[in-house]
Design a protein around this motif. Sequence first.
Motif, PDB file in Angstrom:
ATOM      1  N   PHE A  99       0.833  -1.190   0.000  1.00  0.00           N
ATOM      2  CA  PHE A  99       0.000   0.000   0.000  1.00  0.00           C
ATOM      3  C   PHE A  99       0.873   1.246   0.000  1.00  0.00           C
ATOM      4  O   PHE A  99       1.914   1.289   0.638  1.00  0.00           O
ATOM      5  N   SER A 100       0.404   2.256  -0.682  1.00  0.00           N
ATOM      6  CA  SER A 100       1.079   3.554  -0.649  1.00  0.00           C
ATOM      7  C   SER A 100       0.764   4.221   0.678  1.00  0.00           C
ATOM      8  O   SER A 100      -0.060   3.734   1.461  1.00  0.00           O
ATOM      9  N   MET A 101       1.395   5.344   0.916  1.00  0.00           N
ATOM     10  CA  MET A 101       1.094   6.098   2.128  1.00  0.00           C
ATOM     11  C   MET A 101      -0.381   6.491   2.138  1.00  0.00           C
ATOM     12  O   MET A 101      -1.011   6.517   3.205  1.00  0.00           O
ATOM     13  N   ILE A 102      -0.941   6.763   0.987  1.00  0.00           N
ATOM     14  CA  ILE A 102      -2.364   7.115   0.914  1.00  0.00           C
ATOM     15  C   ILE A 102      -3.218   5.936   1.366  1.00  0.00           C
ATOM     16  O   ILE A 102      -4.140   6.095   2.170  1.00  0.00           O
ATOM     17  N   GLY A 103      -2.909   4.747   0.891  1.00  0.00           N
ATOM     18  CA  GLY A 103      -3.658   3.552   1.297  1.00  0.00           C
ATOM     19  C   GLY A 103      -3.519   3.266   2.779  1.00  0.00           C
ATOM     20  O   GLY A 103      -4.490   2.907   3.453  1.00  0.00           O
ATOM     21  N   VAL A 104      -2.315   3.428   3.298  1.00  0.00           N
ATOM     22  CA  VAL A 104      -2.071   3.234   4.733  1.00  0.00           C
ATOM     23  C   VAL A 104      -2.892   4.233   5.543  1.00  0.00           C
ATOM     24  O   VAL A 104      -3.535   3.881   6.534  1.00  0.00           O
ATOM     25  N   SER A 105      -2.917   5.482   5.104  1.00  0.00           N
ATOM     26  CA  SER A 105      -3.662   6.521   5.808  1.00  0.00           C
ATOM     27  C   SER A 105      -5.175   6.287   5.731  1.00  0.00           C
ATOM     28  O   SER A 105      -5.885   6.513   6.719  1.00  0.00           O
ATOM     29  N   ILE A 106      -5.651   5.845   4.593  1.00  0.00           N
ATOM     30  CA  ILE A 106      -7.087   5.519   4.476  1.00  0.00           C
ATOM     31  C   ILE A 106      -7.446   4.415   5.466  1.00  0.00           C
ATOM     32  O   ILE A 106      -8.452   4.506   6.175  1.00  0.00           O
ATOM     33  N   GLY A 107      -6.606   3.385   5.532  1.00  0.00           N
ATOM     34  CA  GLY A 107      -6.840   2.316   6.504  1.00  0.00           C
ATOM     35  C   GLY A 107      -6.870   2.851   7.926  1.00  0.00           C
ATOM     36  O   GLY A 107      -7.716   2.460   8.734  1.00  0.00           O
ATOM     37  N   GLY A 108      -5.965   3.778   8.227  1.00  0.00           N
ATOM     38  CA  GLY A 108      -5.948   4.386   9.550  1.00  0.00           C
ATOM     39  C   GLY A 108      -7.212   5.168   9.847  1.00  0.00           C
ATOM     40  O   GLY A 108      -7.781   5.069  10.938  1.00  0.00           O
ATOM     41  N   GLY A 109      -7.674   5.940   8.864  1.00  0.00           N
ATOM     42  CA  GLY A 109      -8.901   6.726   9.052  1.00  0.00           C
ATOM     43  C   GLY A 109     -10.119   5.848   9.274  1.00  0.00           C
ATOM     44  O   GLY A 109     -10.958   6.124  10.142  1.00  0.00           O
ATOM     45  N   ILE A 160      -5.111  13.090   4.124  1.00  0.00           N
ATOM     46  CA  ILE A 160      -3.973  13.054   5.048  1.00  0.00           C
ATOM     47  C   ILE A 160      -2.820  12.288   4.388  1.00  0.00           C
ATOM     48  O   ILE A 160      -1.662  12.716   4.440  1.00  0.00           O
ATOM     49  N   GLY A 161      -3.116  11.166   3.762  1.00  0.00           N
ATOM     50  CA  GLY A 161      -2.084  10.382   3.077  1.00  0.00           C
ATOM     51  C   GLY A 161      -1.476  11.124   1.906  1.00  0.00           C
ATOM     52  O   GLY A 161      -0.262  11.066   1.674  1.00  0.00           O
ATOM     53  N   LEU A 162      -2.299  11.836   1.167  1.00  0.00           N
ATOM     54  CA  LEU A 162      -1.804  12.632   0.042  1.00  0.00           C
ATOM     55  C   LEU A 162      -0.863  13.726   0.546  1.00  0.00           C
ATOM     56  O   LEU A 162       0.229  13.917  -0.012  1.00  0.00           O
ATOM     57  N   THR A 163      -1.267  14.406   1.598  1.00  0.00           N
ATOM     58  CA  THR A 163      -0.420  15.445   2.188  1.00  0.00           C
ATOM     59  C   THR A 163       0.885  14.835   2.688  1.00  0.00           C
ATOM     60  O   THR A 163       1.972  15.365   2.441  1.00  0.00           O
ATOM     61  N   GLY A 164       0.780  13.716   3.385  1.00  0.00           N
ATOM     62  CA  GLY A 164       1.965  13.049   3.903  1.00  0.00           C
ATOM     63  C   GLY A 164       2.917  12.614   2.796  1.00  0.00           C
ATOM     64  O   GLY A 164       4.136  12.741   2.928  1.00  0.00           O
ATOM     65  N   SER A 165       2.371  12.126   1.698  1.00  0.00           N
ATOM     66  CA  SER A 165       3.227  11.680   0.591  1.00  0.00           C
ATOM     67  C   SER A 165       3.941  12.854  -0.071  1.00  0.00           C
ATOM     68  O   SER A 165       4.992  12.672  -0.685  1.00  0.00           O
ATOM     69  N   ARG A 166       3.406  14.047   0.077  1.00  0.00           N
ATOM     70  CA  ARG A 166       4.068  15.257  -0.450  1.00  0.00           C
ATOM     71  C   ARG A 166       5.103  15.811   0.535  1.00  0.00           C
ATOM     72  O   ARG A 166       6.108  16.369   0.131  1.00  0.00           O
ATOM     73  N   VAL A 167       4.841  15.636   1.829  1.00  0.00           N
ATOM     74  CA  VAL A 167       5.728  16.184   2.857  1.00  0.00           C
ATOM     75  C   VAL A 167       6.915  15.245   3.134  1.00  0.00           C
ATOM     76  O   VAL A 167       8.018  15.712   3.407  1.00  0.00           O
ATOM     77  N   LEU A 168       6.702  13.940   3.047  1.00  0.00           N
ATOM     78  CA  LEU A 168       7.742  12.976   3.399  1.00  0.00           C
ATOM     79  C   LEU A 168       9.055  13.190   2.650  1.00  0.00           C
ATOM     80  O   LEU A 168      10.122  13.167   3.286  1.00  0.00           O
TER      81      LEU A 168
END
Length: 168
Positions: A99-109, A147-155
């Motif tokens: 999973f991408s960071m977006i997928g991981v974040s969606i799972g978290g949400g 949140i995952g999209l933002t994180g993938s841009r900030v990382l």
Amino acid sequence: MKQKTVILGFLLALSLILSYVESLLPLAIGIPGIKLGLPNLVVVLLLYLYGGREAFAVNLLRILLSGLLFGNLSAILYAFTGAACSFIAMFLLKKAGRFSMIGVSIGGGVFHNIGQTLTAVFVVETFAPAFYLPFLLTAGAVTGFFIGLTGSRVLPLLNKIPKNGGTI
């Protein structure tokens, strides 16, 4: 070691600020419990920067401190159960490597809302809160995406910070 401590302290402070900002934002969409999940940005970033131990520690401290500063014992209970479910889901999804960071974040949400709904069912001793679950899961997926999209841009920017005590 000192630089890591400084970075973790900074990210803890950032997560507290995001918790406070989130508490000020009224989401009047008619469904109780929906939030943006802004502090989760720090947790997902920490998972990718340092790993599970650091992400869990900062998240636990953030829950306790924000609950004491901006909430109450009930808020801490709901936040902890939601965060625990969210963290376990994100940790396992990241560890799976599929999973991408977006997928991981969606799972978290999504799992954050499952944890809080289970807590509500237990606290009020009725399954009535579960009727909100489809709406909460949708909201968790949507906010988790952003949140995952933002994180993938900030990382990539955070990865430029040396982790061995050097200077930028």
